[in-house]
Design an enzyme around this catalytic site. Sequence first.
Site, PDB file in Angstrom:
ATOM      1  N   SER A  17       0.845  -1.199   0.000  1.00  0.00           N
ATOM      2  CA  SER A  17       0.000   0.000   0.000  1.00  0.00           C
ATOM      3  C   SER A  17       0.882   1.252   0.000  1.00  0.00           C
ATOM      4  O   SER A  17       2.112   1.168   0.118  1.00  0.00           O
ATOM      5  CB  SER A  17      -0.921   0.029   1.230  1.00  0.00           C
ATOM      6  N   SER A 142      11.671  10.113   7.524  1.00  0.00           N
ATOM      7  CA  SER A 142      10.519  11.025   7.545  1.00  0.00           C
ATOM      8  C   SER A 142      11.066  12.398   7.937  1.00  0.00           C
ATOM      9  O   SER A 142      12.177  12.498   8.477  1.00  0.00           O
ATOM     10  CB  SER A 142       9.527  10.542   8.605  1.00  0.00           C
ATOM     11  N   TYR A 155       7.637   7.390  17.142  1.00  0.00           N
ATOM     12  CA  TYR A 155       7.904   7.400  15.694  1.00  0.00           C
ATOM     13  C   TYR A 155       9.151   8.228  15.382  1.00  0.00           C
ATOM     14  O   TYR A 155      10.048   7.783  14.652  1.00  0.00           O
ATOM     15  CB  TYR A 155       6.678   7.970  14.992  1.00  0.00           C
ATOM     16  N   LYS A 159      12.718   6.985  13.721  1.00  0.00           N
ATOM     17  CA  LYS A 159      13.190   7.559  12.456  1.00  0.00           C
ATOM     18  C   LYS A 159      14.529   8.289  12.658  1.00  0.00           C
ATOM     19  O   LYS A 159      15.413   8.212  11.802  1.00  0.00           O
ATOM     20  CB  LYS A 159      12.138   8.507  11.868  1.00  0.00           C
ATOM     21  N   THR A 190      -1.435   8.651   1.973  1.00  0.00           N
ATOM     22  CA  THR A 190      -1.496   7.193   2.177  1.00  0.00           C
ATOM     23  C   THR A 190      -2.375   6.944   3.409  1.00  0.00           C
ATOM     24  O   THR A 190      -2.901   7.878   4.007  1.00  0.00           O
ATOM     25  CB  THR A 190      -0.095   6.598   2.458  1.00  0.00           C
TER      26      THR A 190
HETATM   27  N1  LIG Z   1       2.615   8.912   4.271  1.00  0.00           N
HETATM   28  C1  LIG Z   1       3.398   9.816   4.829  1.00  0.00           C
HETATM   29  O1  LIG Z   1       3.024  11.002   4.969  1.00  0.00           O
HETATM   30  C2  LIG Z   1       4.783   9.432   5.275  1.00  0.00           C
HETATM   31  C3  LIG Z   1       5.662  10.466   5.640  1.00  0.00           C
HETATM   32  C4  LIG Z   1       6.946  10.140   6.051  1.00  0.00           C
HETATM   33  C5  LIG Z   1       7.357   8.804   6.078  1.00  0.00           C
HETATM   34  N2  LIG Z   1       6.487   7.826   5.727  1.00  0.00           N
HETATM   35  C6  LIG Z   1       6.959   6.432   5.786  1.00  0.00           C
HETATM   36  O2  LIG Z   1       6.657   5.766   4.584  1.00  0.00           O
HETATM   37  C7  LIG Z   1       6.627   4.361   4.841  1.00  0.00           C
HETATM   38  C8  LIG Z   1       5.400   3.765   4.152  1.00  0.00           C
HETATM   39  O3  LIG Z   1       4.222   4.270   4.776  1.00  0.00           O
HETATM   40  P1  LIG Z   1       2.920   4.702   3.962  1.00  0.00           P
HETATM   41  O4  LIG Z   1       2.749   6.144   4.148  1.00  0.00           O
HETATM   42  O5  LIG Z   1       2.952   4.159   2.597  1.00  0.00           O
HETATM   43  O6  LIG Z   1       1.790   4.003   4.856  1.00  0.00           O
HETATM   44  P2  LIG Z   1       0.928   2.672   4.672  1.00  0.00           P
HETATM   45  O7  LIG Z   1       0.067   2.783   3.480  1.00  0.00           O
HETATM   46  O8  LIG Z   1       0.297   2.440   5.998  1.00  0.00           O
HETATM   47  O9  LIG Z   1       2.006   1.550   4.362  1.00  0.00           O
HETATM   48  C9  LIG Z   1       2.689   0.841   5.356  1.00  0.00           C
HETATM   49  C10 LIG Z   1       3.269  -0.418   4.741  1.00  0.00           C
HETATM   50  O10 LIG Z   1       4.024  -1.110   5.751  1.00  0.00           O
HETATM   51  C11 LIG Z   1       3.624  -2.474   5.777  1.00  0.00           C
HETATM   52  N3  LIG Z   1       3.750  -3.010   7.130  1.00  0.00           N
HETATM   53  C12 LIG Z   1       3.185  -2.535   8.283  1.00  0.00           C
HETATM   54  N4  LIG Z   1       3.464  -3.345   9.306  1.00  0.00           N
HETATM   55  C13 LIG Z   1       4.225  -4.361   8.795  1.00  0.00           C
HETATM   56  C14 LIG Z   1       4.798  -5.525   9.356  1.00  0.00           C
HETATM   57  N5  LIG Z   1       4.680  -5.830  10.656  1.00  0.00           N
HETATM   58  N6  LIG Z   1       5.507  -6.346   8.562  1.00  0.00           N
HETATM   59  C15 LIG Z   1       5.648  -6.072   7.237  1.00  0.00           C
HETATM   60  N7  LIG Z   1       5.131  -4.978   6.647  1.00  0.00           N
HETATM   61  C16 LIG Z   1       4.416  -4.148   7.426  1.00  0.00           C
HETATM   62  C17 LIG Z   1       2.173  -2.478   5.318  1.00  0.00           C
HETATM   63  O11 LIG Z   1       1.824  -3.727   4.719  1.00  0.00           O
HETATM   64  P3  LIG Z   1       1.007  -4.923   5.399  1.00  0.00           P
HETATM   65  O12 LIG Z   1      -0.106  -4.316   6.188  1.00  0.00           O
HETATM   66  O13 LIG Z   1       0.551  -5.718   4.207  1.00  0.00           O
HETATM   67  O14 LIG Z   1       1.999  -5.670   6.238  1.00  0.00           O
HETATM   68  C18 LIG Z   1       2.197  -1.394   4.257  1.00  0.00           C
HETATM   69  O15 LIG Z   1       2.583  -1.931   3.010  1.00  0.00           O
HETATM   70  C19 LIG Z   1       6.659   4.189   6.356  1.00  0.00           C
HETATM   71  O16 LIG Z   1       7.974   3.840   6.757  1.00  0.00           O
HETATM   72  C20 LIG Z   1       6.313   5.576   6.871  1.00  0.00           C
HETATM   73  O17 LIG Z   1       6.870   5.835   8.139  1.00  0.00           O
HETATM   74  C21 LIG Z   1       5.210   8.101   5.328  1.00  0.00           C
END
Ligand SMILES: NC(=O)c1ccc[n+]([C@@H]2O[C@H](COP(=O)([O-])OP(=O)(O)OC[C@H]3O[C@@H](n4cnc5c(N)ncnc54)[C@H](OP(=O)(O)O)[C@@H]3O)[C@@H](O)[C@H]2O)c1
Length: 267
Positions: A17, A142, A155, A159, A190
């Site tokens: 995702s 992040s 968090y 990070k 997301t």
């Molecule tokens: N969106 C933002 O604004 C933002 C900003 C800064 C950094 N980030 C970083 O971007 C990264 C991706 O996040 P996202 O925004 O794309 O959110 P997201 O849609 O919630 O994606 C999180 C992903 O991590 C996987 N995941 C969660 N727990 C897991 C586990 N125990 N084992 C394996 N996989 C796991 C989920 O897959 P499953 O549920 O299938 O396991 C999912 O694919 C994260 O590291 C987040 O901290 C996001």
Amino acid sequence: MSEKLNNKVVWITGASSGIGEALAYAFSAEGAKLILSSRREDELERVRNACRNAELVKILPLDLLDVPSLEQKTAEAIACFGQIDIMVHNGGISQRSLVIETDIAVHRKVMELDYFSYIAITKALLPHFEERKDGHFVVMSSVMGKIGTPMRSAYAAAKHALHGYFDCLRAEVSPMNIKVTLLTPGYIQTNVSKNAIAKDGNPLGTLSQNIASGLPADEAAQQILKAVTKGSYESYIGKFGGEKIALWLNRFLPSVIIKKAPGLSPK
Ligand SMILES: NC(=O)c1ccc[n+]([C@@H]2O[C@H](COP(=O)([O-])OP(=O)(O)OC[C@H]3O[C@@H](n4cnc5c(N)ncnc54)[C@H](OP(=O)(O)O)[C@@H]3O)[C@@H](O)[C@H]2O)c1
């Protein structure tokens, strides 16, 4: 198509995702071979089927919280295509709760998932990169890996830890042609805030306004591909807005950010 990514083998965690899914489509469109990992196999299959070069995509389900299993999972990932060129450490979870109310189990869970799982895979993969004198670690930090705001202590700590570890790694391995790129996204559209855990470890379940109005994930993926092909040490990903200004203020006027950092509301 980028010559630099065509035929490269890219392993992406958190590929079911959000940013990881968008990265799968972006790398696949560039002709890369992919290994997609997360817990939900059905969602990984959906992403694979939507990739431009689906025949070059393998699925490797795993749970990043099962840290002892990650050495074996890394061996299985290498075996998928016989090599890995780019490791995208992306899977993770966020958190929303005040320090005073947050159970220590929440801190441990976020640290295990957002920090120790990355370290375990990195240690298992490094001999492969060293043997080939080639490899690239792309690490999803992040803006919270550079600054601290209310409600994000677990968090932000995890990070921030990534920066310490991967900056040290870069200093050790760059003579061996192994690269490290740390990504510091601002708000990206997301489910990250829905999936974030609250003070008791349960999912928050609500999409924050800042995330809803953030940069679309496919545009974030294009910015990330640019940073990867340039081999940047560190790259901000997102809109030119409050988060980017906050990074600058934190560096040069840190007292201001406590009171006024634009766009960084506590909730
Ligand atoms: N969106 C933002 O604004 C933002 C900003 C800064 C950094 N980030 C970083 O971007 C990264 C991706 O996040 P996202 O925004 O794309 O959110 P997201 O849609 O919630 O994606 C999180 C992903 O991590 C996987 N995941 C969660 N727990 C897991 C586990 N125990 N084992 C394996 N996989 C796991 C989920 O897959 P499953 O549920 O299938 O396991 C999912 O694919 C994260 O590291 C987040 O901290 C996001």
